[in-house]
Design a protein around this motif. Structure first.
Motif, PDB file in Angstrom:
ATOM      1  N   GLY A  28       2.091  -1.034  -0.246  1.00 10.99           N
ATOM      2  CA  GLY A  28       1.798  -1.069   1.189  1.00 10.99           C
ATOM      3  C   GLY A  28       2.287   0.134   1.960  1.00 10.99           C
ATOM      4  O   GLY A  28       2.534   0.049   3.171  1.00 10.99           O
ATOM      5  N   ALA A  29       2.432   1.274   1.283  1.00 11.03           N
ATOM      6  CA  ALA A  29       2.903   2.491   1.948  1.00 11.03           C
ATOM      7  C   ALA A  29       1.785   3.130   2.770  1.00 11.03           C
ATOM      8  O   ALA A  29       0.607   2.831   2.582  1.00 11.03           O
ATOM      9  N   SER A  30       2.183   4.011   3.671  1.00  6.99           N
ATOM     10  CA  SER A  30       1.229   4.758   4.490  1.00  6.99           C
ATOM     11  C   SER A  30       1.244   6.227   4.100  1.00  6.99           C
ATOM     12  O   SER A  30       2.274   6.770   3.700  1.00  6.99           O
ATOM     13  N   GLY A  72       7.468   0.569   4.464  1.00  7.16           N
ATOM     14  CA  GLY A  72       8.063   1.470   5.442  1.00  7.16           C
ATOM     15  C   GLY A  72       7.922   2.943   5.107  1.00  7.16           C
ATOM     16  O   GLY A  72       8.312   3.798   5.904  1.00  7.16           O
ATOM     17  N   LEU A  73       7.347   3.276   3.948  1.00  7.17           N
ATOM     18  CA  LEU A  73       7.227   4.683   3.563  1.00  7.17           C
ATOM     19  C   LEU A  73       6.078   5.352   4.310  1.00  7.17           C
ATOM     20  O   LEU A  73       4.940   4.883   4.258  1.00  7.17           O
ATOM     21  N   VAL A  74       6.387   6.451   4.987  1.00  7.66           N
ATOM     22  CA  VAL A  74       5.380   7.274   5.662  1.00  7.66           C
ATOM     23  C   VAL A  74       5.327   8.592   4.905  1.00  7.66           C
ATOM     24  O   VAL A  74       6.137   9.498   5.134  1.00  7.66           O
ATOM     25  N   ALA A  75       4.408   8.680   3.955  1.00  9.66           N
ATOM     26  CA  ALA A  75       4.313   9.838   3.066  1.00  9.66           C
ATOM     27  C   ALA A  75       3.391  10.879   3.679  1.00  9.66           C
ATOM     28  O   ALA A  75       2.180  10.665   3.796  1.00  9.66           O
ATOM     29  N   VAL A  76       3.972  11.988   4.068  1.00  8.18           N
ATOM     30  CA  VAL A  76       3.218  13.029   4.772  1.00  8.18           C
ATOM     31  C   VAL A  76       2.623  14.021   3.777  1.00  8.18           C
ATOM     32  O   VAL A  76       3.303  14.483   2.864  1.00  8.18           O
ATOM     33  N   HIS A  77       1.377  14.313   3.946  1.00  3.51           N
ATOM     34  CA  HIS A  77       0.546  15.219   3.139  1.00  3.51           C
ATOM     35  C   HIS A  77      -0.030  14.491   1.926  1.00  3.51           C
ATOM     36  O   HIS A  77      -1.233  14.325   1.831  1.00  3.51           O
ATOM     37  N   ALA A  78       0.802  14.104   0.962  1.00  2.00           N
ATOM     38  CA  ALA A  78       0.318  13.362  -0.214  1.00  2.00           C
ATOM     39  C   ALA A  78      -0.943  13.997  -0.776  1.00  2.00           C
ATOM     40  O   ALA A  78      -1.948  13.323  -1.004  1.00  2.00           O
ATOM     41  N   VAL A 119      -8.348  11.629   0.001  1.00  2.00           N
ATOM     42  CA  VAL A 119      -8.483  10.638   1.074  1.00  2.00           C
ATOM     43  C   VAL A 119      -9.432   9.511   0.683  1.00  2.00           C
ATOM     44  O   VAL A 119      -9.149   8.331   0.938  1.00  2.00           O
ATOM     45  N   GLN A 120     -10.564   9.847   0.088  1.00  2.00           N
ATOM     46  CA  GLN A 120     -11.515   8.814  -0.287  1.00  2.00           C
ATOM     47  C   GLN A 120     -10.888   7.816  -1.259  1.00  2.00           C
ATOM     48  O   GLN A 120     -11.039   6.597  -1.093  1.00  2.00           O
ATOM     49  N   ALA A 121     -10.158   8.314  -2.245  1.00  2.00           N
ATOM     50  CA  ALA A 121      -9.517   7.423  -3.218  1.00  2.00           C
ATOM     51  C   ALA A 121      -8.451   6.558  -2.553  1.00  2.00           C
ATOM     52  O   ALA A 121      -8.313   5.364  -2.868  1.00  2.00           O
ATOM     53  N   LEU A 122      -7.698   7.130  -1.626  1.00  2.00           N
ATOM     54  CA  LEU A 122      -6.677   6.373  -0.913  1.00  2.00           C
ATOM     55  C   LEU A 122      -7.311   5.255  -0.094  1.00  2.00           C
ATOM     56  O   LEU A 122      -6.843   4.106  -0.115  1.00  2.00           O
ATOM     57  N   LEU A 123      -8.373   5.580   0.635  1.00  3.42           N
ATOM     58  CA  LEU A 123      -9.033   4.576   1.460  1.00  3.42           C
ATOM     59  C   LEU A 123      -9.653   3.476   0.604  1.00  3.42           C
ATOM     60  O   LEU A 123      -9.584   2.291   0.953  1.00  3.42           O
ATOM     61  N   LYS A 124     -10.248   3.847  -0.510  1.00  3.56           N
ATOM     62  CA  LYS A 124     -10.867   2.846  -1.393  1.00  3.56           C
ATOM     63  C   LYS A 124      -9.839   1.865  -1.936  1.00  3.56           C
ATOM     64  O   LYS A 124     -10.141   0.684  -2.146  1.00  3.56           O
ATOM     65  N   LYS A 125      -8.621   2.334  -2.161  1.00  2.00           N
ATOM     66  CA  LYS A 125      -7.572   1.464  -2.676  1.00  2.00           C
ATOM     67  C   LYS A 125      -6.872   0.674  -1.566  1.00  2.00           C
ATOM     68  O   LYS A 125      -6.003  -0.149  -1.841  1.00  2.00           O
ATOM     69  N   GLY A 126      -7.239   0.947  -0.325  1.00  2.00           N
ATOM     70  CA  GLY A 126      -6.656   0.200   0.780  1.00  2.00           C
ATOM     71  C   GLY A 126      -5.370   0.777   1.327  1.00  2.00           C
ATOM     72  O   GLY A 126      -4.662   0.101   2.087  1.00  2.00           O
ATOM     73  N   VAL A 127      -5.046   2.029   0.986  1.00  2.68           N
ATOM     74  CA  VAL A 127      -3.848   2.666   1.547  1.00  2.68           C
ATOM     75  C   VAL A 127      -4.081   2.943   3.023  1.00  2.68           C
ATOM     76  O   VAL A 127      -5.170   3.392   3.423  1.00  2.68           O
TER      77      VAL A 127
END
Length: 420
Positions: free
Chosen positions: A250-252, A229-235, A270-278
């Motif tokens: 499973g956070a966003s 349920g976490l919607v982390a903005v900017h990160a 972003v690339q690292a986040l996408l590669k990890k499946g975030v």
């Protein structure tokens, strides 16, 4: 991509997606709208904004985040923000978002009841933030009062089909441990997302280390707030271990590339986040820090920036950018069963992009063109829950007319305060 297809809509929902010739036979008597040179795509989901801040657009530019907030935005809000300010500002924002193909937005601001009123008047789907912040405002006296008022709005409108709700603690540096614990308890009880600015600047992290001895994400994790349920903005400023944590839980993440660039907050991994499946969604942030509520621009900027930062032209391909602006945003808000893709049973939240303009010809790859060529000016039609809100660039809703006069009234009031 499906060519020469039709979407059948009944009672605000998608009834079928099928070849156009079959549609004429299967659904005789249905009203038909033929879009010969268009792409029909899911409505865009603006996963993070402060809609009413459209009335503060351009008030203070070219400043770092904390100076921008403390010296300009917060003083202006203290002077002017009211229920009327939020209603008018959100309505102005809704008009801009509709023209840009946004059919759903996730808002974080004072007076969520006024924001929701404006969104419903405009015909948009919205996720309203039950904001939590420690300092008093015209809206609420303290964190407990913010929560109480937000929950009241949710209770009154929980059955509204175009409305959903998030708990919205503003940021780790503006919300106490006690309030975050209460947010965690309520999020679990109510099964609503938690929408928060997180790891936006290095200063935020340094401050957390000095005051709490841990980085902000670790502090949230200690309260059980890091989960689906976490919607982390900017990160923006994340370590490898923190990316792993977000993926594992499973956070966003809501990526706001234009706002990050304008405030010099840094480059999100972003690339690292996408590669990890975030799950990575896109947001515009508010018009005061962007200064546009334009997800076509965010798609293009996100895709280009990811390539430059990752030194990899495939860091965020066009398909990934479109997904971030549609289904990933819906998923972050818990709305993926309702909106975000063109699928039978889902709400008919749709937009048509006109590809007949000279700048869009020739077209070898439609998705590539949507990200790297098309702009919000190419959006011709917008539907939310099957209701046509814009036809051939003209609003169908009288509530969206003559908004310039409201904007001018607020401009005069805010300018008078800024110049004094």
């Amino acid at each position: 991509m499906l060519e020469q297809h039709a979407v059948a809509v009944r009672d605000g929902r998608i009834e079928a997606v099928l070849p156009a010739q079959q549609a004429a036979v299967r659904f005789p008597g249905y009203q038909e709208l033929e879009l010969k040179n268009h792409v029909l795509m899911p409505g865009l989901v603006n996963a993070h904004t402060h809609a009413a801040m459209s009335l503060l657009r351009g008030l203070a530019d070219d400043l770092p985040l904390m100076r921008w907030l403390e010296e300009h935005i917060w003083p202006a809000e203290a002077k002017h923000v009211s229920r009327e300010f939020v209603r008018d500002g959100t309505l102005v924002a809704c008009a801009e978002m509709i023209r840009g193909g946004i059919t759903c937005f996730n808002d974080m601001y004072f007076y969520p009841d006024a924001s929701l009123e404006a969104a419903l008047a405009a015909g948009l789907r919205s996720a309203q933030g039950m904001i939590v912040i420690e300092f008093p405002s015209a809206y609420a006296a303290d964190a407990a009062d913010y929560l109480r008022r937000g929950l009241e709005v949710r209770d009154r409108h929980r059955d509204e089909p175009l409305a959903s709700f998030c708990l919205a603690p503003h940021a780790p540096y503006t919300v106490s441990d006690a309030s975050l614990k209460q947010v965690a308890t309520l999020a679990a009880e109510l099964d609503v997302p938690v929408h928060i600015h997180l790891h936006e600047t290095q200063d935020e992290i340094d401050r957390s280390l000095a005051e709490h001895g841990v980085r902000p994400l670790e502090r949230l994790a200690s309260f059980g707030l890091v989960g689906p349920g976490l919607v982390a903005v900017h990160a923006v400023h994340l370590s490898g271990a923190e990316i792993d944590l977000l993926a594992r839980q499973g956070a966003s993440v809501v990526h706001c590339p234009s706002s990050n660039l304008k405030l010099a907050s840094g480059f999100a991994p972003v690339q690292a986040l996408l590669k990890k499946g975030v799950n990575v969604a896109l947001g515009t942030d508010g018009a005061a820090s962007n200064n546009r509520l334009d997800l076509f621009q965010e798609m293009r900027t996100a895709a280009l920036l990811a390539k430059a930062v990752g030194n990899d032209p495939q860091a965020m391909p066009a398909h990934a950018a479109v997904r971030a602006a549609t289904l990933s945003g819906a998923k972050a808000l818990g709305l993926e069963e309702i909106t975000g893709s063109i699928q039978a049973g889902k709400a008919a939240d749709l937009i048509a992009v006109d590809f007949s303009a000279p700048e869009l010809s020739p077209c070898y790859d439609v998705v590539s063109h949507l990200v790297y060529v098309a702009g919000r000016e190419n959006v011709s039609h917008v539907w939310v829950a099957g209701r046509l809100l814009m036809r051939d660039r003209e609003f169908e809703n009288p509530a969206l007319e003559r908004l310039d006069s409201r904007g001018q009234l607020w401009q005069n009031a805010v300018r008078k305060h800024a110049d004094s």
